[in-house]
Design an enzyme around this catalytic site. Structure first.
Site, mmCIF file in Angstrom:
data_model
loop_
_atom_site.group_PDB
_atom_site.id
_atom_site.type_symbol
_atom_site.label_atom_id
_atom_site.label_comp_id
_atom_site.label_asym_id
_atom_site.label_seq_id
_atom_site.Cartn_x
_atom_site.Cartn_y
_atom_site.Cartn_z
ATOM 1 N N CYS A 2 0.807 -1.212 0.000
ATOM 2 C CA CYS A 2 0.000 0.000 0.000
ATOM 3 C C CYS A 2 0.844 1.267 0.000
ATOM 4 O O CYS A 2 1.946 1.305 0.534
ATOM 5 C CB CYS A 2 -0.937 0.076 1.205
ATOM 6 S SG CYS A 2 -1.890 -1.417 1.458
ATOM 7 N N ARG A 27 3.242 0.316 -5.165
ATOM 8 C CA ARG A 27 3.095 -0.316 -3.857
ATOM 9 C C ARG A 27 1.807 -1.120 -3.743
ATOM 10 O O ARG A 27 1.567 -1.761 -2.723
ATOM 11 C CB ARG A 27 3.114 0.742 -2.758
ATOM 12 C CG ARG A 27 4.331 1.651 -2.818
ATOM 13 C CD ARG A 27 4.271 2.670 -1.717
ATOM 14 N NE ARG A 27 4.480 2.035 -0.442
ATOM 15 C CZ ARG A 27 5.653 1.808 0.105
ATOM 16 N NH1 ARG A 27 6.735 2.195 -0.522
ATOM 17 N NH2 ARG A 27 5.759 1.212 1.248
ATOM 18 N N TRP A 74 -2.875 -2.747 -1.540
ATOM 19 C CA TRP A 74 -2.529 -4.124 -1.883
ATOM 20 C C TRP A 74 -3.116 -4.949 -0.759
ATOM 21 O O TRP A 74 -2.640 -4.888 0.381
ATOM 22 C CB TRP A 74 -1.010 -4.294 -1.959
ATOM 23 C CG TRP A 74 -0.596 -5.664 -2.395
ATOM 24 C CD1 TRP A 74 -0.447 -6.107 -3.678
ATOM 25 C CD2 TRP A 74 -0.259 -6.772 -1.547
ATOM 26 N NE1 TRP A 74 -0.056 -7.424 -3.671
ATOM 27 C CE2 TRP A 74 0.063 -7.861 -2.391
ATOM 28 C CE3 TRP A 74 -0.217 -6.967 -0.168
ATOM 29 C CZ2 TRP A 74 0.435 -9.109 -1.899
ATOM 30 C CZ3 TRP A 74 0.149 -8.206 0.329
ATOM 31 C CH2 TRP A 74 0.477 -9.265 -0.537
ATOM 32 N N ASN A 98 -0.677 1.429 5.867
ATOM 33 C CA ASN A 98 0.166 0.493 5.125
ATOM 34 C C ASN A 98 0.767 -0.439 6.153
ATOM 35 O O ASN A 98 1.438 0.022 7.076
ATOM 36 C CB ASN A 98 1.264 1.290 4.391
ATOM 37 C CG ASN A 98 2.356 0.408 3.821
ATOM 38 O OD1 ASN A 98 2.133 -0.760 3.565
ATOM 39 N ND2 ASN A 98 3.525 0.979 3.618
ATOM 40 N N GLY A 99 0.516 -1.768 6.020
ATOM 41 C CA GLY A 99 1.074 -2.716 6.977
ATOM 42 C C GLY A 99 0.018 -3.694 7.442
ATOM 43 O O GLY A 99 -0.998 -3.901 6.767
ATOM 44 N N GLU A 480 15.303 -17.131 -12.524
ATOM 45 C CA GLU A 480 14.785 -15.795 -12.853
ATOM 46 C C GLU A 480 13.877 -15.874 -14.090
ATOM 47 O O GLU A 480 12.854 -15.191 -14.159
ATOM 48 C CB GLU A 480 15.960 -14.826 -13.066
ATOM 49 C CG GLU A 480 15.603 -13.453 -13.589
ATOM 50 C CD GLU A 480 14.707 -12.613 -12.674
ATOM 51 O OE1 GLU A 480 14.401 -13.046 -11.549
ATOM 52 O OE2 GLU A 480 14.280 -11.528 -13.118
ATOM 53 N N LYS A 484 10.079 -14.631 -13.976
ATOM 54 C CA LYS A 484 9.548 -13.608 -14.891
ATOM 55 C C LYS A 484 8.310 -14.129 -15.609
ATOM 56 O O LYS A 484 7.313 -13.442 -15.716
ATOM 57 C CB LYS A 484 10.576 -13.228 -15.975
ATOM 58 C CG LYS A 484 11.707 -12.306 -15.629
ATOM 59 C CD LYS A 484 11.346 -10.887 -15.361
ATOM 60 C CE LYS A 484 10.923 -10.707 -13.932
ATOM 61 N NZ LYS A 484 11.912 -10.351 -12.987
ATOM 62 N N GLU A 487 5.274 -14.521 -13.219
ATOM 63 C CA GLU A 487 4.788 -13.230 -12.718
ATOM 64 C C GLU A 487 3.874 -12.524 -13.708
ATOM 65 O O GLU A 487 2.873 -11.955 -13.317
ATOM 66 C CB GLU A 487 5.982 -12.276 -12.482
ATOM 67 C CG GLU A 487 6.656 -12.397 -11.159
ATOM 68 C CD GLU A 487 7.783 -11.362 -11.031
ATOM 69 O OE1 GLU A 487 7.811 -10.686 -10.011
ATOM 70 O OE2 GLU A 487 8.630 -11.247 -11.939
ATOM 71 N N HIS A 503 16.148 -35.775 -10.239
ATOM 72 C CA HIS A 503 15.691 -35.986 -8.858
ATOM 73 C C HIS A 503 14.252 -35.529 -8.669
ATOM 74 O O HIS A 503 13.851 -35.193 -7.551
ATOM 75 C CB HIS A 503 16.619 -35.273 -7.881
ATOM 76 C CG HIS A 503 18.026 -35.773 -7.962
ATOM 77 N ND1 HIS A 503 18.385 -37.038 -7.549
ATOM 78 C CD2 HIS A 503 19.150 -35.205 -8.457
ATOM 79 C CE1 HIS A 503 19.683 -37.210 -7.773
ATOM 80 N NE2 HIS A 503 20.172 -36.107 -8.325
ATOM 81 N N LYS A 603 5.256 -3.879 -6.437
ATOM 82 C CA LYS A 603 6.693 -3.707 -6.660
ATOM 83 C C LYS A 603 7.458 -3.582 -5.356
ATOM 84 O O LYS A 603 8.618 -3.947 -5.269
ATOM 85 C CB LYS A 603 6.939 -2.486 -7.543
ATOM 86 C CG LYS A 603 8.386 -2.376 -7.953
ATOM 87 C CD LYS A 603 8.548 -1.803 -9.322
ATOM 88 C CE LYS A 603 9.960 -1.961 -9.815
ATOM 89 N NZ LYS A 603 10.266 -3.346 -10.197
HETATM 90 C C1 G6P Z 1 8.559 -7.852 -5.332
HETATM 91 C C2 G6P Z 1 8.769 -7.409 -6.753
HETATM 92 C C3 G6P Z 1 10.015 -8.087 -7.335
HETATM 93 C C4 G6P Z 1 11.216 -7.809 -6.459
HETATM 94 C C5 G6P Z 1 10.959 -8.187 -5.001
HETATM 95 C C6 G6P Z 1 12.037 -7.640 -4.094
HETATM 96 O O1 G6P Z 1 8.224 -9.200 -5.305
HETATM 97 O O2 G6P Z 1 7.637 -7.719 -7.540
HETATM 98 O O3 G6P Z 1 10.259 -7.592 -8.641
HETATM 99 O O4 G6P Z 1 12.304 -8.520 -6.942
HETATM 100 O O5 G6P Z 1 9.728 -7.626 -4.541
HETATM 101 O O6 G6P Z 1 11.957 -6.241 -4.115
HETATM 102 P P1 G6P Z 1 13.173 -5.291 -3.800
HETATM 103 O O7 G6P Z 1 12.629 -3.899 -3.919
HETATM 104 O O8 G6P Z 1 13.608 -5.618 -2.403
HETATM 105 O O9 G6P Z 1 14.241 -5.574 -4.795
#
Ligand code: G6P
Length: 608
Positions: A2, A27, A74, A98-99, A480, A484, A487, A503, A603
């Site tokens: 948030c 956020r 969020w 927020n929290g 990664e 990606k 996501e 395995h 994000k």
């Molecule tokens: C969220 C974002 C990711 C990011 C992660 C860590 O999950 O969607 O893209 O890698 O947080 O965020 P930071 O700001 O700590 O890199």
């Protein structure tokens, strides 16, 4: 997560609050709302979904008033609908949060027992209800807020507005970030300085355990016991003009993928002394006699850290303890004195990463922050800041921040190797030469593979499951790639160390699950080819991402082969990150998902 924002002003605030929320959408973006006081009456507009829904609501029913608070959400407690959207109201009190209020259930039950009626399923509403109950019990707004702070536990950044006192906003921080902005005739409050950038560049950051009474002319900041505290007012570097422009690209993510050559040039310029062909001296952490390095991070940043483990161990012979921050913080890791800890975070605000940092600080370790946002909490609590200099990253799925993080971490590992005498000056010079090639190679790769990735994405979008494999530093790149893809396209994907195939994941192989193999022609190539044979023998479809030498060395039939230029092992992760980013991007575009703001994600993750 948030985002929250507030203005105690001298002119109408609703539109400006929504503009500030746009800068905080990273956020969270599942619902939003704004509340103001006008003519002695609190009023609000809220809307489910993206901010444009709130804007449409406000266009139809404008909100007057010179003081207000606003929120982009969020969801944690309660589905993202209008009733659960903030601000929450109770008896002349408006709250944005927020929290997570951890003891909300207990407080809620108590309030219900004494007659309160709740209008939402959120944890936040207890804050508004508790304050209004305190008011009814005869407390002043200030006393009512303070008593509430003594009662709630958990993580919070709060902004509170009273119908009876439109000239004041109360703020409190325990966990998620909060900045107070100083204007000439108005005062501001926001989750970060970027939100406040159009209003002011003068900010003071609250620290955990602070609360503040903000009026038009200033802010009184106190600890939870009411003792005054001083927080330095500083010039923020956040720019009002930054962002919100996709250039010629369809999405921020696409723009950010193509910005990588330039972003990496900036990063390299900061870390490399080109005249001497060496990494510049590292300030803040001396690697010479360190026993080990602990690394912790979340999401994509964690995968950058995992890649760097290979570099620190190889170039600097330095043992690395690495874990995702949500595990690290609770694992009771026995930290060795004479170690350093690195925390990698684009935003610098991720709650679990920050908690891991504090754990290491308690243990007396030197702390380094590899961050994009230099004013972030993680940066401010570190001994050494290693900026990644990627520029603002708006797409929720990280791309240029990832390769910039890798660039910084590679530079640090090489510098550590020099300090520890584990690489020779000649080796350093060669490695620096390879790093310096990256912007050119990246541009060439991005131009060359784009059409092919688009075609491949069309095929990939027909599948429900995808497996990514890699060895050495290609293993975190495989992870990664899977991250990606899942996501932003919502296709189920897993990244595995190629050697682990037999395995478990091999049981899943059939013609319905493509296997994307990241296999540059490095010292692991032959072994990875054997794993590809195992896939092929079971009717699996292979998408091979390799280099020219690798393509020449295998004739296994594949669904597609992507060929990159031959580059040194040191920069393979940054170069091989490009095709996996483009593949995820084009698959998502082809499937019509919301690429820049994928469902359920945010994000910056400021809750556990
Ligand atoms: C969220 C974002 C990711 C990011 C992660 C860590 O999950 O969607 O893209 O890698 O947080 O965020 P930071 O700001 O700590 O890199």
């Amino acid at each position: 997560m948030c985002g929250i924002v507030g203005i105690v002003g001298v002119r109408p605030v609703a539109e400006r609050l929504v503009d500030a929320l746009k800068r905080l959408e990273y956020r969270g973006y599942d619902s939003a709302g704004v509340a103001t006081v006008h003519d002695g009456r609190l009023d609000r507009r809220r809307a489910e979904g993206k901010l444009f829904n709130l804007e449409a609501r406000l266009a139809g029913e404008p909100l007057a008033g010179n003081s207000g608070i606003a929120h982009t959400r969020w969801a944690t407690h309660g589905v993202p609908n209008e009733a659960n959207a903030h601000p929450h109201f109770s008896g002349g009190v408006a709250v944005v949060h927020n929290g997570i209020i951890e003891n909300f259930a207990e407080i809620r039950n108590e309030l219900i027992a004494s007659g309160a009626v709740f209008a939402s399923q959120t944890d936040t509403e207890v804050v508004a209800q508790l304050i209004s109950a305190n008011l009814k019990a005869g407390m002043s707004p200030r006393a009512a807020v303070r008593a509430m702070l003594k009662r709630v536990t958990g993580a919070y950044a709060l902004a509170i507005l009273f119908e009876s006192d439109p000239d004041t906003i109360f703020a409190a921080r325990s966990g998620p970030p909060l900045a107070i902005g100083y204007g000439d005739t108005e005062m501001y409050l926001g989750s970060d300085a970027i939100a406040l950038a159009p209003f002011t560049s003068q900010v003071a950051y609250l620290v955990d355990g602070d609360w503040a009474v903000i009026t038009r002319t200033g802010a009184e900041i106190m600890d939870f016991d009411g003792n005054p505290v001083q927080r330095i007012r500083q010039q923020s570097t956040a720019s009002a003009y930054v962002v919100i422009d996709k250039g010629n690209h369809r999405h921020f993510m696409e723009k950010e993928i193509y910005e990588q050559p330039e972003a990496i040039s900036h990063t390299l310029g900061h870390y490399i002394d080109f005249a001497e062909s060496r990494i510049r001296p590292v300030a803040g952490i001396d690697f010479t006699n360190l026993a080990s390095v602990a690394i912790s991070a979340c999401g994509t940043a964690y995968l950058a850290g995992l890649t760097s483990k290979y570099w620190f161990e190889r170039y600097a012979r330095l043992p690395v303890e690495i874990d995702v921050a949500s595990e690290f913080r609770y694992r009771e890791v026995p930290l060795v004195a004479n170690s350093a800890a690195l925390f990698i975070s684009q935003s610098g605000e991720t709650a679990d990463t920050l908690a891991s940092l504090r754990y290491c600080r308690e243990a007396g370790l030197k702390i380094g922050a590899v961050v994009n946002v230099r004013e972030s909490t993680i940066a401010r609590e570190s001994d050494a800041i290693f900026p990644i200099l990627a520029g603002p990253e708006i797409g929720v799925a990280s791309t240029k921040a990832f390769t910039s993080q890798l660039t910084v971490l590679a530079s640090l590992a090489i510098a550590a190797g020099r300090q520890r005498g584990t690489i020779t000056p000649e080796r350093e010079k060669a490695l620096v030469g390879h790093l310096a090639e990256m912007p050119r190679v990246m541009s060439a790769v991005l131009n060359r593979i784009q059409p092919k990735m688009e075609m491949l994405a069309r095929d990939l979008s027909k599948f429900k499951d995808v497996l990514y494999l890699g060895r050495g530093t290609s293993f975190p790149i495989a992870m990664e790639g899977a991250l990606k893809l899942k996501e932003i396209s919502y296709i189920h994907a897993e990244g595995y160390a190629a050697g682990e195939l037999k395995h478990g994941p091999i049981a899943l192989i059939d013609e319905n699950m493509p296997v994307i193999v990241i296999a540059p022609h490095d010292r692991f190539f032959e072994k990875t080819v054997s794993n590809m044979q195992e896939v092929a023998a079971r009717g699996g479809r292979i998408i091979l991402i390799t280099d020219e030498a690798g393509a020449a060395a295998t004739d296994l039939p594949t669904m597609a082969t992507i060929v990159l230029p031959d580059v040194d092992e040191a920069i393979q992760p940054m170069i091989f990150a490009l095709p996996i980013q483009l593949l995820a991007y084009h698959t998502a575009v082809f499937m019509g998902t919301d690429v820049d703001q994928p469902r359920n994600l945010a994000k910056s993750v400021t809750v556990e």
